[in-house]
Design a protein around this motif. Structure first.
Motif, short mmCIF file in Angstrom:
data_model
loop_
_atom_site.label_atom_id
_atom_site.label_comp_id
_atom_site.label_asym_id
_atom_site.label_seq_id
_atom_site.Cartn_x
_atom_site.Cartn_y
_atom_site.Cartn_z
N LEU A 79 38.11 -69.34 53.37
CA LEU A 79 37.85 -69.95 52.08
C LEU A 79 38.93 -70.99 51.78
O LEU A 79 40.02 -70.94 52.36
CB LEU A 79 37.83 -68.89 50.98
N PRO A 80 38.67 -71.91 50.86
CA PRO A 80 39.67 -72.94 50.56
C PRO A 80 41.01 -72.41 50.07
O PRO A 80 42.03 -73.07 50.23
CB PRO A 80 38.99 -73.79 49.49
N ASP A 81 41.03 -71.20 49.49
CA ASP A 81 42.29 -70.66 48.97
C ASP A 81 43.13 -69.98 50.05
O ASP A 81 44.19 -69.42 49.76
CB ASP A 81 42.03 -69.70 47.82
N GLY A 82 42.67 -70.00 51.31
CA GLY A 82 43.42 -69.41 52.40
C GLY A 82 43.09 -67.97 52.69
O GLY A 82 43.60 -67.39 53.65
N SER A 83 42.24 -67.35 51.88
CA SER A 83 41.75 -66.02 52.19
C SER A 83 40.54 -66.15 53.12
O SER A 83 40.02 -67.24 53.33
CB SER A 83 41.39 -65.25 50.92
N ALA A 84 40.11 -65.01 53.66
CA ALA A 84 39.02 -65.03 54.63
C ALA A 84 37.88 -64.14 54.16
O ALA A 84 38.10 -63.11 53.50
CB ALA A 84 39.51 -64.56 55.99
N LEU A 85 36.66 -64.52 54.52
CA LEU A 85 35.51 -63.64 54.40
C LEU A 85 35.25 -63.04 55.78
O LEU A 85 35.20 -63.76 56.79
CB LEU A 85 34.28 -64.39 53.92
N ILE A 86 35.10 -61.71 55.82
CA ILE A 86 34.95 -60.99 57.09
C ILE A 86 33.73 -60.08 56.99
O ILE A 86 33.55 -59.36 56.00
CB ILE A 86 36.21 -60.17 57.41
N THR A 87 32.89 -60.11 58.01
CA THR A 87 31.71 -59.24 58.07
C THR A 87 32.02 -57.98 58.85
O THR A 87 32.84 -57.98 59.78
CB THR A 87 30.53 -59.95 58.75
N GLU A 88 31.34 -56.88 58.50
CA GLU A 88 31.33 -55.67 59.32
C GLU A 88 29.94 -55.52 59.91
O GLU A 88 28.94 -55.51 59.18
CB GLU A 88 31.68 -54.43 58.50
N ARG A 89 29.89 -55.37 61.22
CA ARG A 89 28.61 -55.42 61.93
C ARG A 89 27.65 -54.34 61.50
O ARG A 89 26.46 -54.60 61.25
CB ARG A 89 28.87 -55.30 63.44
N ASP A 90 28.09 -53.08 61.45
CA ASP A 90 27.17 -51.97 61.26
C ASP A 90 27.01 -51.54 59.80
O ASP A 90 26.02 -50.89 59.46
CB ASP A 90 27.62 -50.77 62.08
N SER A 91 27.96 -51.89 58.94
CA SER A 91 27.83 -51.54 57.51
C SER A 91 27.09 -52.61 56.73
O SER A 91 26.68 -52.37 55.59
CB SER A 91 29.20 -51.32 56.89
N PHE A 92 26.95 -53.83 57.32
CA PHE A 92 26.30 -54.99 56.71
C PHE A 92 27.09 -55.51 55.50
O PHE A 92 26.57 -56.28 54.69
CB PHE A 92 24.86 -54.69 56.27
N LYS A 93 28.36 -55.13 55.40
CA LYS A 93 29.19 -55.51 54.26
C LYS A 93 30.01 -56.75 54.57
O LYS A 93 30.35 -57.03 55.73
CB LYS A 93 30.13 -54.36 53.88
N VAL A 94 30.33 -57.49 53.51
CA VAL A 94 31.22 -58.64 53.59
C VAL A 94 32.43 -58.37 52.70
O VAL A 94 32.27 -57.91 51.56
CB VAL A 94 30.52 -59.94 53.16
#
Length: 359
Positions: free
Chosen positions: A58-73
């Protein structure tokens, strides 16, 4: 960690010192293998993950991360604060490598707030778009469907290129002939607009950008804007390829380098035990490639269109390494593991995100 790891660390360290654990040559060496930077330290940013797969900044330097089997972000800050921001709808597992895979934050996120995701669905693999307002995901629009799925070989990496178009890797879905079929989306690297349409200049007027791939999972661009791809082979060779539009990268006719007319050879290749690569990124003159079965981080210096002698780091220390990305504006990498999958044999919550400082 798995019990065998401590037993092999000493042996692999000795082999590394002797120069034995390096990828075999592809189509040429870099003119200089001088190390401009290399991993100098590693620390844990966040733990308690279960198969983190995709990562996008993200522009603020944090990240979005997916989990494959939980379908969560999740959103993960540089200081290690982890917050769930949503669960992606319409995702199914394949009891193998399918599920919620790649993620790509729009380069225009400050104005459109779009996030792009690749996942397996009931009918196959999809590329979808959602809105992230800074705290939660909402909405869901299918952009691309019709990418066949299977238990394995789903590809799944999503990244925006320096040209502003969205690139995706699609595996052959365990049907190798699809990789040579230019009318099929499987076994390909795809290039599209932000609405999921074929990008202008694509070689066949479709979403297909390159073909002849088995299970590509790594994409990155070097400082000159050249596209590099990491690909899992079958039983002989994994590949690092320099991607050019319309080129045929050989599978299933070729696995690794071959002399078949019309096939484009890899720049580097490894035995599958040394690599089985997933993510790849570029930083300070080199490509960094995360290895699953090989349980190591490869550094490959690049000089123009040539790839130099690879060197391995963290061999068997952290298990299966899935995704590696360069932290924006820093000489630093984030590296994640997926040991909680079937091949890793660890329980849910065993995975970590590491920070690697480059000297």
């Amino acid at each position: 960690m798995k019990s065998h790891r401590n037993l092999v660390v000493a042996a692999t360290a000795a082999a590394l010192a002797a120069g034995l654990l390096v990828g075999t040559a592809g189509t040429g060496n870099a003119s200089s293998d001088r190390v401009d930077s290399a991993p100098s330290s590693i620390k844990t940013v966040s733990s308690g993950w279960s198969i983190p797969w995709g990562l996008s900044w993200l522009p603020d330097g944090s990240a979005l991360i997916t989990e494959r089997d939980s379908f969560k972000v999740f959103k993960l800050t540089q200081s290690g604060t982890k917050t769930q921001v949503g669960t992606v709808p319409n995702v199914v597992t394949t009891s193998g490598e399918g599920g919620l895979l790649g993620i790509a934050v729009s380069p225009n996120w400050n104005t459109d707030h779009y996030v792009y995701l690749m996942h397996t669905a009931s009918e196959g693999n999809r590329i979808a778009r959602m809105t992230f307002d800074g705290s939660s995901l909402s909405g869901y629009t299918t952009l691309v469907s019709g990418i066949k799925k299977n238990k394995y070989h789903n590809g799944g990496r999503l990244k925006f290129g320096p040209d502003g178009y969205l690139y995706a890797t699609a595996g052959d879905a365990q049907t190798s002939d699809l990789a040579q079929d230019k009318n099929a989306l499987n076994g390909k690297i795809l290039r599209m607009t932000t609405d999921g349409k074929p990008a202008p200049g694509n070689p066949f007027g479709t979403l297909v950008y390159s073909y002849g791939h088995r299970n590509p999972q790594g994409l990155t661009w070097d400082s000159a804007g050249r596209l590099w791809e990491a690909e899992l082979g079958n039983s002989t060779y994994d590949e690092l390829n320099l991607i050019e539009p319309g080129k045929n990268y050989g599978w299933p006719t070729c696995e690794g380098s071959c002399s078949t007319s019309g096939m484009t050879n890899p720049k580097r290749q490894w035995s599958t035990g040394e690599a089985s690569p997933s993510g790849v990124t570029y930083a300070d003159g080199a490509l960094y490639m995360a290895a699953l079965k090989g349980e190591r981080l490869w550094r490959i210096p690049v000089d123009g269109t040539s790839a130099g002698t690879p060197k391995a780091y963290y061999v068997s220390e952290y298990g299966r390494q899935r995704t590696v990305e360069t932290v924006p504006g820093k000489n630093t990498l984030w590296l994640s593991t997926t040991n909680a999958d079937n091949n890793g044999g660890e329980p849910d919550g065993a995975d970590k995100v590491f920070q690697v400082e480059l000297k």
